[in-house]
Design a protein around this motif. Sequence first.
Motif, PDB file in Angstrom:
ATOM      1  N   TYR A 260       0.810  -1.221   0.000  1.00  0.00           N
ATOM      2  CA  TYR A 260       0.000   0.000   0.000  1.00  0.00           C
ATOM      3  C   TYR A 260       0.844   1.271   0.000  1.00  0.00           C
ATOM      4  CZ  TYR A 260       1.042  -0.327   5.016  1.00  0.00           C
ATOM      5  OH  TYR A 260       1.679  -0.431   6.221  1.00  0.00           O
ATOM      6  N   ARG A 261       2.172   1.114  -0.009  1.00  0.00           N
ATOM      7  CA  ARG A 261       3.039   2.287  -0.028  1.00  0.00           C
ATOM      8  C   ARG A 261       4.316   1.965  -0.785  1.00  0.00           C
ATOM      9  NH1 ARG A 261       7.256   2.863   3.645  1.00  0.00           N
ATOM     10  NH2 ARG A 261       6.750   5.049   4.037  1.00  0.00           N
ATOM     11  N   VAL A 262       5.049   3.003  -1.161  1.00  0.00           N
ATOM     12  CA  VAL A 262       6.354   2.839  -1.798  1.00  0.00           C
ATOM     13  C   VAL A 262       7.432   3.097  -0.750  1.00  0.00           C
ATOM     14  CG1 VAL A 262       7.951   3.781  -3.503  1.00  0.00           C
ATOM     15  CG2 VAL A 262       5.571   3.389  -4.106  1.00  0.00           C
ATOM     16  N   GLY A 263       8.419   2.202  -0.703  1.00  0.00           N
ATOM     17  CA  GLY A 263       9.494   2.350   0.264  1.00  0.00           C
ATOM     18  C   GLY A 263      10.702   3.081  -0.264  1.00  0.00           C
ATOM     19  N   GLY A 264      10.759   3.314  -1.598  1.00  0.00           N
ATOM     20  CA  GLY A 264      11.884   4.036  -2.162  1.00  0.00           C
ATOM     21  C   GLY A 264      12.310   3.475  -3.505  1.00  0.00           C
ATOM     22  N   VAL A 346     -13.342 -13.678  -4.808  1.00  0.00           N
ATOM     23  CA  VAL A 346     -12.654 -12.587  -4.137  1.00  0.00           C
ATOM     24  C   VAL A 346     -12.355 -11.487  -5.147  1.00  0.00           C
ATOM     25  CG1 VAL A 346     -10.366 -13.663  -4.465  1.00  0.00           C
ATOM     26  CG2 VAL A 346     -10.693 -11.935  -2.675  1.00  0.00           C
ATOM     27  N   PHE A 347     -12.607 -10.247  -4.730  1.00  0.00           N
ATOM     28  CA  PHE A 347     -12.300  -9.066  -5.527  1.00  0.00           C
ATOM     29  C   PHE A 347     -11.414  -8.154  -4.700  1.00  0.00           C
ATOM     30  CE2 PHE A 347     -13.100  -4.594  -6.403  1.00  0.00           C
ATOM     31  CZ  PHE A 347     -12.880  -4.519  -7.769  1.00  0.00           C
ATOM     32  N   ARG A 348     -10.356  -7.615  -5.319  1.00  0.00           N
ATOM     33  CA  ARG A 348      -9.488  -6.663  -4.627  1.00  0.00           C
ATOM     34  C   ARG A 348      -8.907  -5.708  -5.650  1.00  0.00           C
ATOM     35  NH1 ARG A 348      -6.580 -11.690  -3.521  1.00  0.00           N
ATOM     36  NH2 ARG A 348      -5.944 -12.507  -5.537  1.00  0.00           N
ATOM     37  N   ASN A 349      -8.615  -4.484  -5.229  1.00  0.00           N
ATOM     38  CA  ASN A 349      -8.073  -3.481  -6.135  1.00  0.00           C
ATOM     39  C   ASN A 349      -6.841  -2.823  -5.518  1.00  0.00           C
ATOM     40  OD1 ASN A 349      -9.295  -1.971  -4.159  1.00  0.00           O
ATOM     41  ND2 ASN A 349     -10.275  -0.530  -5.543  1.00  0.00           N
ATOM     42  N   ALA A 350      -6.203  -1.940  -6.288  1.00  0.00           N
ATOM     43  CA  ALA A 350      -4.988  -1.273  -5.821  1.00  0.00           C
ATOM     44  C   ALA A 350      -4.838   0.058  -6.537  1.00  0.00           C
ATOM     45  CB  ALA A 350      -3.761  -2.140  -6.091  1.00  0.00           C
ATOM     46  N   ASP A 351      -4.373   1.047  -5.814  1.00  0.00           N
ATOM     47  CA  ASP A 351      -4.030   2.350  -6.386  1.00  0.00           C
ATOM     48  C   ASP A 351      -2.527   2.338  -6.635  1.00  0.00           C
ATOM     49  OD1 ASP A 351      -3.469   4.980  -6.992  1.00  0.00           O
ATOM     50  OD2 ASP A 351      -4.849   5.802  -5.520  1.00  0.00           O
ATOM     51  N   ASN A 352      -2.139   2.106  -7.889  1.00  0.00           N
ATOM     52  CA  ASN A 352      -0.732   1.836  -8.174  1.00  0.00           C
ATOM     53  C   ASN A 352       0.168   3.062  -8.202  1.00  0.00           C
ATOM     54  OD1 ASN A 352      -0.897  -0.948  -8.278  1.00  0.00           O
ATOM     55  ND2 ASN A 352      -1.574  -0.944 -10.401  1.00  0.00           N
ATOM     56  N   SER A 360      -4.508   4.878 -12.716  1.00  0.00           N
ATOM     57  CA  SER A 360      -3.580   3.864 -12.195  1.00  0.00           C
ATOM     58  C   SER A 360      -4.241   2.965 -11.157  1.00  0.00           C
ATOM     59  CB  SER A 360      -2.335   4.532 -11.598  1.00  0.00           C
ATOM     60  OG  SER A 360      -1.620   5.235 -12.592  1.00  0.00           O
ATOM     61  N   VAL A 361      -5.498   2.649 -11.366  1.00  0.00           N
ATOM     62  CA  VAL A 361      -6.202   1.732 -10.475  1.00  0.00           C
ATOM     63  C   VAL A 361      -6.274   0.367 -11.142  1.00  0.00           C
ATOM     64  CG1 VAL A 361      -8.334   1.241  -9.235  1.00  0.00           C
ATOM     65  CG2 VAL A 361      -7.557   3.606  -9.509  1.00  0.00           C
ATOM     66  N   ASP A 362      -5.715  -0.628 -10.483  1.00  0.00           N
ATOM     67  CA  ASP A 362      -5.766  -1.998 -10.973  1.00  0.00           C
ATOM     68  C   ASP A 362      -6.647  -2.832 -10.052  1.00  0.00           C
ATOM     69  OD1 ASP A 362      -4.060  -1.274 -12.944  1.00  0.00           O
ATOM     70  OD2 ASP A 362      -2.342  -2.439 -12.249  1.00  0.00           O
ATOM     71  N   GLY A 363      -7.103  -3.941 -10.568  1.00  0.00           N
ATOM     72  CA  GLY A 363      -7.907  -4.824  -9.743  1.00  0.00           C
ATOM     73  C   GLY A 363      -7.971  -6.217 -10.323  1.00  0.00           C
TER      74      GLY A 363
END
Length: 755
Positions: A260-264, A346-352, A360-363
Amino acid sequence: MANKYGLVGVSVAVLTLAALPAMAQTAPDPETSSVEDIVVTAQRRAENLQDVPLAVTALSSETLQKNDIRDLSRVEVLTPGFTFGRSGSDARPAIRGVRTENVGVSGDPSIGYFTDNVYRSRASQANEPFVDVARVEVQRGPQGTLYGRNTFGGNIAISTNDPTTEFDAGSSLTVGSFNRLAVDGFVNVPVNDMLQLRIAALRETMDGYVEGVTDDLDIFNRDTSYARVGVRFAPTPQLEAILRYSHWTEQGTGGAAFGYRVGGIFVNPTTGSFDINGRPYLLRYDLPRTGRPLTEGIPINPDPLFYGGDTKLVQDLTQDAWSANVSYDFGPVMFRSITGYTQYEVFRNADNDFSQRLGSVDGQEDVLESLSQELQLASNGDGPLDWIVGYFYFNEDVTASFFSSCPTLARDTPGCAFAAGLPETTSNAVFGQASYWLIPDRLRVTGGIRYTEDEKVIRRANATTNGSQRLTSVTPTGQAFDFTFSETTWRTNAEYHLDNGNMLYATISTGFRSGGFNAGFFTNPALPGAFGPETVTAYELGSKNRFWDDRLQINLSAYRNEFEDLQVQNQFLIVTPTGTTTTSVILNAAKAHSHGLEVEVQAVPIDNLNIAFSATLMEAQYDDYRNVPAPANYTGFLNYTGNDVPYSPSMKLTGQIGYDFVLSDGSVITPQATVLYSDDYYLTDTNTSLDLQEAFAKVDLRLSWVDASERYRFDVFANNIGDEVTLNRATFGSRGLNQSYDAPRMYGIRLSAAY
């Protein structure tokens, strides 16, 4: 780091000092206190844990309750050689250098997960809540003979409580941090001697512990509903049938598919370009900055429990599962049939882009049906020979759809890029195992063999959706691709019983996991379409011991696993007309190994004092892993030979101590402390500074009160009291290294009643 090592040293010293004086000064009384006996089914028959020549950790229902273990995620606090990772709705357990990396619909988990003997095929199914559970068994090392399918690194076997002939009921209420509220209960109704009914249920909600830009964007909340009905029918002493149906839903926010986050990112400070060997920058790469120095990327919020995206992450999971365990006692032999049928979605998405920018929304949405059937015939007597033979069938039919949003359209607008895959897996296996006492009650040898054939078929498809990005129809396109993987796995074992409480054993066994198709192949034929099977040969020496009138139990195991063609995950960058994203691709690493030593100790040095301790020393490395495509955004080919296998700390310690203070009214107050220490470990094969979890220690505290009738119980607890937030998932993505972190400090109270 010095403070963390110091905390572990103090914790170990406390446990040792608490035990030794009592053991030296107090005469034991075995009638009043001893180490708990647990019956397990690791060899597909009921046996005392101490009589099983395997490395097994068994957690009873009482242990689960005392440690607030509501699902698989906290089992690691009491289990050697076991580490738990998670991304979104997918569980990623690791055992002895084998971790669950491939969670694609056409791949298979590396660790087998079984509920009431029925195999669960998806990684997210391993997050099923523990409701009215009798025990949890963690069987370490490949279980390629009796369990077979995808038990490459080991098994996790959940056994729920059977209906019984005695009326029983109980309920509990848990209130805790982040507005946690959980209500669960069960009732067992004996209709008559032939028919019994057991019903169990759970309802739990909790706010997300990862903070979003606004409250409605917080993630990792809980919205769980679960119910199970079990029926036992035993019309004759020989025939028994236990039928179960369960319904489970998980809704609310998820945790994104790959973090859910970018580390670098890693940047060459001279050229300003991506360089995996460059300097780490705590920046998020933003696509509109293409052509400008990467060091002008967006700074990262330093809070590991912060989600910066503008998309509400969704997790929507539903499972309906039916099972039937039927047995018939023929006298000399026992026949058993295990049937399982599951409908799962199951359904899930991500804000890339992890930002407030639209797009940039994938699922992904997976819909599957699975059917398994196992038939067993086993010896049923006290003679020198024990044997079991069987047949296993499994079929899984999946519809998997993938989407990415169109940046030029409003979110959730139909017409964005969609694709789908239609994988189907059919597995057939035959197996047998026999044990023979060469010297009665002293020396026994065991041999087992299994032949498995897996057929995997996949066809691409086009998918259409409604305005909420949910699947409405799938149309197959193009030809079907068909592969068959087969393997013979085996086990040989010798055990020597020094006396009734002490055993030595030696085992050589093999494991196998079939190959599969890469999900990205559905949308981009330029990606590697498939990957091959992986195999392991495992060697283990062990000892199981009871001393001092069953007040002290010490189990040890030393092992070495040699892996061939280990399946590993890589991230590939994909450029499409609508933007840039990454996809997960599975490849095969040539060779790897893991070896180590595990120790489990349980002790009751004086009445009412309970001590448990475990230690794991491990090395897990790639022996030959060359010409690896660089992660997404980076170029060239890398050599990972000598790198550590992820999720493999070189040392892990657990310790627990509790004392039952009996009050004058007969009630009991028990303070309990639990410590988990882990040395540092990496979370990707690349072994970078950004995916390194440094050494840490976590402490749980609990205070319990049980009334004299043992009908009522009250618990106050604090898990991870030091608020040690640890990295439990990392993978390379298009904006940098994606990360996901484990839960912070959690506290609460629990009220329980038995009727």
